[in-house]
Design an enzyme around this catalytic site. Structure first.
Site, PDB file in Angstrom:
ATOM      1  N   ILE A 224      64.617   0.412  39.650  1.00  0.00           N
ATOM      2  CA  ILE A 224      63.185   0.905  39.548  1.00  0.00           C
ATOM      3  C   ILE A 224      62.435  -0.462  38.561  1.00  0.00           C
ATOM      4  O   ILE A 224      60.646  -0.623  39.455  1.00  0.00           O
ATOM      5  CB  ILE A 224      62.713   1.865  38.703  1.00  0.00           C
ATOM      6  CG1 ILE A 224      63.245   1.509  36.515  1.00  0.00           C
ATOM      7  CG2 ILE A 224      63.712   2.851  39.321  1.00  0.00           C
ATOM      8  CD1 ILE A 224      62.921   3.321  36.534  1.00  0.00           C
ATOM      9  N   GLY A 225      63.445  -1.653  38.745  1.00  0.00           N
ATOM     10  CA  GLY A 225      62.076  -2.258  38.000  1.00  0.00           C
ATOM     11  C   GLY A 225      63.002  -3.647  38.376  1.00  0.00           C
ATOM     12  O   GLY A 225      64.023  -3.580  36.974  1.00  0.00           O
TER      13      GLY A 225
ATOM     14  N   TYR B 290      61.520  -9.536  30.664  1.00  0.00           N
ATOM     15  CA  TYR B 290      62.772  -9.672  29.440  1.00  0.00           C
ATOM     16  C   TYR B 290      63.794  -8.648  30.157  1.00  0.00           C
ATOM     17  O   TYR B 290      65.005  -9.143  29.090  1.00  0.00           O
ATOM     18  CB  TYR B 290      61.853  -8.564  28.503  1.00  0.00           C
ATOM     19  CG  TYR B 290      60.668  -9.777  28.049  1.00  0.00           C
ATOM     20  CD1 TYR B 290      61.742 -10.514  26.896  1.00  0.00           C
ATOM     21  CD2 TYR B 290      59.755  -9.469  28.437  1.00  0.00           C
ATOM     22  CE1 TYR B 290      60.499 -12.039  26.775  1.00  0.00           C
ATOM     23  CE2 TYR B 290      58.097 -10.208  27.777  1.00  0.00           C
ATOM     24  CZ  TYR B 290      59.079 -11.352  27.223  1.00  0.00           C
ATOM     25  OH  TYR B 290      57.718 -12.424  26.560  1.00  0.00           O
ATOM     26  N   GLY B 291      63.761  -7.876  30.922  1.00  0.00           N
ATOM     27  CA  GLY B 291      64.622  -7.126  31.058  1.00  0.00           C
ATOM     28  C   GLY B 291      64.590  -6.425  32.368  1.00  0.00           C
ATOM     29  O   GLY B 291      64.026  -6.302  33.401  1.00  0.00           O
TER      30      GLY B 291
ATOM     31  N   VAL C 138      65.386  -2.689  34.441  1.00  0.00           N
ATOM     32  CA  VAL C 138      65.117  -0.942  34.560  1.00  0.00           C
ATOM     33  C   VAL C 138      65.624  -0.424  35.314  1.00  0.00           C
ATOM     34  O   VAL C 138      65.367  -0.345  36.713  1.00  0.00           O
ATOM     35  CB  VAL C 138      63.598  -0.375  34.129  1.00  0.00           C
ATOM     36  CG1 VAL C 138      63.503   0.657  33.637  1.00  0.00           C
ATOM     37  CG2 VAL C 138      63.159  -1.364  33.739  1.00  0.00           C
TER      38      VAL C 138
ATOM     39  N   ASP D  44      51.000  -7.135  24.835  1.00  0.00           N
ATOM     40  CA  ASP D  44      50.980  -7.452  26.298  1.00  0.00           C
ATOM     41  C   ASP D  44      50.126  -6.782  26.605  1.00  0.00           C
ATOM     42  O   ASP D  44      50.971  -5.981  27.392  1.00  0.00           O
ATOM     43  CB  ASP D  44      52.108  -8.208  26.061  1.00  0.00           C
ATOM     44  CG  ASP D  44      52.305  -8.186  27.652  1.00  0.00           C
ATOM     45  OD1 ASP D  44      52.070  -9.013  28.464  1.00  0.00           O
ATOM     46  OD2 ASP D  44      53.991  -8.874  28.080  1.00  0.00           O
TER      47      ASP D  44
END
Length: 412
Positions: A123-124, A128-129, A131, A236
């Site tokens: 979903i994303g 940084y990573g 999801v 952020d």
């Protein structure tokens, strides 16, 4: 003779009056020219300042990219098995310290829940990573798999999330520290960024929801900044890190870049400025000092995006010019519905103050911003209730409430 002299006097008087009138007109023209020159000088000065700010921003982006590349290369060269072991032990201690709140998942559970990281469940994906949407024991959740060498980020999120509980901060359900995985509650409506862009043809967010979302974000920031024993700065804040549930209730997530404050309201850091361009405090870029005002600046940009639905690039200047030229209505996101103009101008004014270049010119969240937003939220809720009286479908109940005894957020 007398009549002739009298006529000459009258003519001379008229000529004198004419000369005085022309002189007055010339003086007025000179003043107008002088005023226009001053305006032009002021405009040129502002343009020069904006040009310098843009140049510094470009230099900063370049410097950050070069420094990040150098730091990554150095980290790769410095990495060793002993360091990895120390980081793992540190993560285990962090998770053990809050074990009564968060569950420690095994890697096998993560793999099973994500169907071996199926693309259909992704979903994303960010810097940084990645999801994934998944399910643990019939509970829908979101698993964030951080990229390699991001274990310190996991440790930092665990350390911070073990201390905070607020209805508008994303709840961490657990973690798999061995593989840099974090498990969060699932937010059905995704990120605020996607909803403002109407990704996948989703319906627009109505204006009264946007008023409330602005208040929710501000209240969460106030909570973070005043946390004990140490205040927390997000660093952020942006629409991509603000998530919405099925009722469009907002929650701030992704606090991996957050900084804990000491007793002072600002501190100096040695690393390069972190965050996302367009949301980074200009004074932070220049001095390297972190303070709660870093989040206030980003919050102002987010609110302006809530109002306009536009990109963050140059948004404060766009709204400012529109308000000066009495064309504010033209920059509002018309798909949000019939904005109440006076209240919306008040919200825009607060947001513009938050985006002032100097920290000392920005308003205080607790004493200035939050009271104004609370009044606007109450106004929006009344408008929403009035709109719902004509709707055949009643609104769904909230998915959380605050326990009056424990003062913690409980979910249904």
């Amino acid at each position: 003779m007398y009549a002739m002299a009298q006529g000459e006097v009258i003519d001379a008087s008229r000529e004198l009056n004419g000369l005085q009138k022309r002189r007055l007109e010339e003086e007025i023209k000179l003043k107008q020219i002088s005023f226009q020159e001053e305006e032009a000088k002021e405009l040129a000065r502002k343009e020069k300042e904006r040009h310098e700010a843009t140049r510094r921003e470009a230099d900063f982006v370049k410097e950050c990219a070069e420094r990040e590349a150098a730091e990554r290369k150095e980290a790769e060269n410095r990495g060793s098995n002993s360091n990895a072991t120390k980081e793992k032990e540190s993560l285990d201690r962090a998770l053990a310290g809050c074990f009564h709140q968060y569950r420690k998942f095994t890697w096998e559970e993560i793999v099973f829940a994500t169907e071996s990281f199926s693309e259909n469940l992704k979903i994303g994906m960010g810097a940084y990573g990645t999801v994934y949407k998944c399910s643990f024991h019939h509970t829908t959740a979101a698993v964030k798999i951080l990229h390699d060498k991001e274990s310190r980020r996991v440790e930092q999120e665990l350390e911070i999330l073990s201390q905070i509980h607020h209805p508008h901060l994303l709840i961490l359900l657990g973690a798999c520290p061995d593989h840099s995985c974090l498990v969060f509650e699932f937010m059905e409506n995704g990120s605020l960024e996607d909803r403002l862009l109407k990704k996948n043809n989703t319906p627009p967010i109505l204006w009264f929801h946007r008023y409330r979302i602005a208040w929710e974000i501000a209240s969460a920031l106030v909570y973070l900044h005043n946390s004990r024993p140490k205040g927390i700065i997000h660093r952020d804040l942006k629409p991509a890190n603000i998530l919405l549930d099925h009722n469009y209730v907002s929650k701030i997530g992704d606090i991996g870049l957050s900084t804990m404050l000491n007793n002072n309201d600002s501190l100096s850091i040695s690393t390069a400025p972190a965050g996302t361009i367009c949301y980074i405090d200009p004074e932070y870029q220049r001095t390297g000092l972190v303070s709660p005002m870093c989040d206030v600046y980003a919050f102002g940009i987010v609110v302006l995006q809530l109002l306009t639905g536009k990109s963050a690039m140059g948004i404060s200047r766009i709204v400012e010019i529109a308000m000066i030229n009495d064309r504010f209505m033209e920059v509002l996101d018309y798909e949000a519905g019939a904005w109440p103009m006076e209240e919306t101008k008040r919200l825009a004014y607060v947001a513009l103050r938050c985006t002032e270049l100097r920290r000392r010119d920005r308003p205080d969240l607790v004493n200035e911003v939050l009271p104004t937003l609370e009044k606007l939220k109450d106004y929006a809720e009344k408008a929403r209730d009035l709109a719902l009286t004509t709707s055949p479908h009643p609104p769904p109940p909230p998915n959380h409430f605050i326990c009056p005894i424990l003062k913690v957020c409980l979910h249904s």
